[in-house]
Scaffold this active site. Structure first.
Site, PDB file in Angstrom:
ATOM      1  N   ASP A  12     -11.203   5.390  -3.003  1.00  0.00           N
ATOM      2  CA  ASP A  12     -10.078   6.051  -3.650  1.00  0.00           C
ATOM      3  C   ASP A  12     -10.562   6.693  -4.949  1.00  0.00           C
ATOM      4  O   ASP A  12     -11.775   6.737  -5.219  1.00  0.00           O
ATOM      5  CB  ASP A  12      -8.932   5.061  -3.891  1.00  0.00           C
ATOM      6  CG  ASP A  12      -9.274   3.978  -4.911  1.00  0.00           C
ATOM      7  OD1 ASP A  12     -10.439   3.926  -5.384  1.00  0.00           O
ATOM      8  OD2 ASP A  12      -8.380   3.179  -5.240  1.00  0.00           O
TER       9      ASP A  12
ATOM     10  N   CYS B 210     -13.440   0.800 -15.663  1.00  0.00           N
ATOM     11  CA  CYS B 210     -13.984   2.148 -15.544  1.00  0.00           C
ATOM     12  C   CYS B 210     -12.876   3.165 -15.291  1.00  0.00           C
ATOM     13  O   CYS B 210     -12.954   3.991 -14.396  1.00  0.00           O
ATOM     14  CB  CYS B 210     -15.026   2.197 -14.423  1.00  0.00           C
ATOM     15  SG  CYS B 210     -16.159   3.600 -14.512  1.00  0.00           S
TER      16      CYS B 210
ATOM     17  N   GLU C 118       0.824  -1.206   0.000  1.00  0.00           N
ATOM     18  CA  GLU C 118       0.000   0.000   0.000  1.00  0.00           C
ATOM     19  C   GLU C 118       0.859   1.257   0.000  1.00  0.00           C
ATOM     20  O   GLU C 118       0.568   2.223  -0.704  1.00  0.00           O
ATOM     21  CB  GLU C 118      -0.929  -0.007   1.224  1.00  0.00           C
ATOM     22  CG  GLU C 118      -2.060  -1.012   1.149  1.00  0.00           C
ATOM     23  CD  GLU C 118      -3.057  -0.696   0.052  1.00  0.00           C
ATOM     24  OE1 GLU C 118      -3.258   0.500  -0.262  1.00  0.00           O
ATOM     25  OE2 GLU C 118      -3.630  -1.645  -0.500  1.00  0.00           O
TER      26      GLU C 118
ATOM     27  N   CYS D   1     -17.871  -5.236 -17.991  1.00  0.00           N
ATOM     28  CA  CYS D   1     -18.295  -4.591 -16.742  1.00  0.00           C
ATOM     29  C   CYS D   1     -19.598  -5.204 -16.228  1.00  0.00           C
ATOM     30  O   CYS D   1     -20.598  -5.266 -16.959  1.00  0.00           O
ATOM     31  CB  CYS D   1     -18.479  -3.094 -16.955  1.00  0.00           C
ATOM     32  SG  CYS D   1     -19.159  -2.252 -15.502  1.00  0.00           S
TER      33      CYS D   1
ATOM     34  N   CYS E  58     -16.129  -0.591 -20.941  1.00  0.00           N
ATOM     35  CA  CYS E  58     -17.284  -1.308 -20.393  1.00  0.00           C
ATOM     36  C   CYS E  58     -17.465  -2.680 -21.025  1.00  0.00           C
ATOM     37  O   CYS E  58     -17.547  -3.696 -20.320  1.00  0.00           O
ATOM     38  CB  CYS E  58     -18.559  -0.485 -20.596  1.00  0.00           C
ATOM     39  SG  CYS E  58     -18.379   1.265 -20.217  1.00  0.00           S
TER      40      CYS E  58
ATOM     41  N   TYR F 279      -6.750   6.100   4.849  1.00  0.00           N
ATOM     42  CA  TYR F 279      -6.949   5.226   3.686  1.00  0.00           C
ATOM     43  C   TYR F 279      -6.100   3.965   3.809  1.00  0.00           C
ATOM     44  O   TYR F 279      -6.590   2.843   3.627  1.00  0.00           O
ATOM     45  CB  TYR F 279      -6.608   5.961   2.387  1.00  0.00           C
ATOM     46  CG  TYR F 279      -6.674   5.048   1.188  1.00  0.00           C
ATOM     47  CD1 TYR F 279      -7.882   4.805   0.537  1.00  0.00           C
ATOM     48  CD2 TYR F 279      -5.536   4.370   0.746  1.00  0.00           C
ATOM     49  CE1 TYR F 279      -7.960   3.934  -0.538  1.00  0.00           C
ATOM     50  CE2 TYR F 279      -5.607   3.492  -0.327  1.00  0.00           C
ATOM     51  CZ  TYR F 279      -6.821   3.279  -0.959  1.00  0.00           C
ATOM     52  OH  TYR F 279      -6.885   2.395  -2.010  1.00  0.00           O
TER      53      TYR F 279
END
Length: 318
Positions: free
Chosen positions: A161, A209, A58, A220, A215, A143
């Site tokens: 995010d 996205c 992270e 999607c 898509c 976060y």
């Protein structure tokens, strides 16, 4: 808070003025999780529940593309496989590693080193398992704390995010407002499923996205509910762009740390000539400019300066 069936209380009840969820949120949830489980990008930190390894990923990912993070993450864990190993390391070596791998702000390496020491000294080598506890670690903001709680312990809140904001804005016409994004993300996430859900919705934002939507190509799973797909309006929330790295203060700070990692110390002017071809002591990018960079690194606890006669000598702080 949950009801007797384990579902989040009020998750599908829409309070007044709340952003509207789709009519069948369970179908939306199932579609996303099924899509993710069927196929997703294979990053190595997705195959572990080790909070230390996840924290490293992270922190590294905050300013670096994921395909570049993978080798750096693997090298880092080869060098320091546990918090005990990292806590016992020379901080200058950790900072030099960070700089050598072009991982962004070097003070993140310092914070990661200090966080490892906190885990060892304050928590007997065991990570806190909730976002509040993780937020007490050096350099771990809300976060990152939530991400580690989610992916290591399945004990986090909904991650919000840039990718998630874009998905919610397009799919469900969420208001471009941080509180609205947080609320909608929280109400959509199935109770007790932060690991799979947060991975899945971030994958959706990263693969299907993105700034340029894919898509149909990415299959999607939310096309039948998606406001943008139905209307053809794929605008997205305004997100500040990352300043260019080339020629930035970050770039030159990194060069300073790399050079000092290769030698014990350097005089200020010698350092200036090595990091910048147009360095001139009295020029625009001269001693005053360089001293500002060195002072920043000193404030971050990464370097120290000493006087050697009329010269200023700079070295990594050990």
């Amino acid at each position: 808070m949950t009801d007797s069936d384990g579902a989040t209380a009020g998750a599908d009840d829409e309070p007044e003025d709340s952003p509207a969820l789709p009519a069948d949120p369970d179908a939306v949830r199932d579609a996303l999780v099924d899509w993710y489980e069927a196929d997703h990008r294979e990053f190595p930190w997705r195959r572990t529940e080790d909070p230390y390894a996840i924290l490293v990923s992270e922190v590294m990912s905050q300013q670096t593309q994921l395909d570049r993070v993978v080798p750096a993450w693997e090298d880092f864990l080869d060098e320091w496989p546990t918090t005990a190993d990292l806590a016992a390391a020379d901080r200058a070596d950790v900072v030099a590693f960070w700089s050598d791998h072009s991982l962004g702000y070097n003070n993140r390496a310092k914070y990661l080193h200090e966080a490892a020491g906190q885990v060892e000294d304050d928590h007997d080598g065991a990570f806190p398992e909730d976002p509040d506890g993780l937020s007490d670690l050096m350099g771990v903001g809300p976060y990152t704390a939530n991400a580690v709680a989610s992916f290591a312990f399945d004990n986090g809140d909904a991650v919000v995010d840039t990718n998630v904001k874009r998905v919610l804005y397009r799919a469900f016409d969420a208001p471009d407002d941080d509180d609205a994004f947080e609320e909608m993300a929280s109400r959509l996430m199935p109770a007790g499923a932060s690991r799979i859900w947060n991975n899945a919705i971030m994958e959706l934002g990263g693969v299907a996205c993105g700034k340029k939507p894919r898509c149909d190509e990415a299959g999607c799973p939310w096309r039948e509910w998606c406001h943008a797909y139905q209307t053809g309006d794929f605008t997205a929330p305004d997100v500040p762009e990352q300043p260019s790295f080339e020629g930035s203060r970050r770039q030159f700070r990194g060069r300073i740390v790399r050079l000092l990692g290769e030698r014990d110390e350097m005089a200020l002017d010698a350092l200036g000539h090595r990091i910048r071809v147009d360095y001139a002591p009295d020029g625009e990018h001269g001693r005053e400019w360089l001293r500002g960079l060195v002072d920043d690194l000193t404030d971050d606890g990464l370097v120290e300066t000493n006087a050697d006669g009329d010269d200023v000598v700079v070295s990594l702080r050990r």
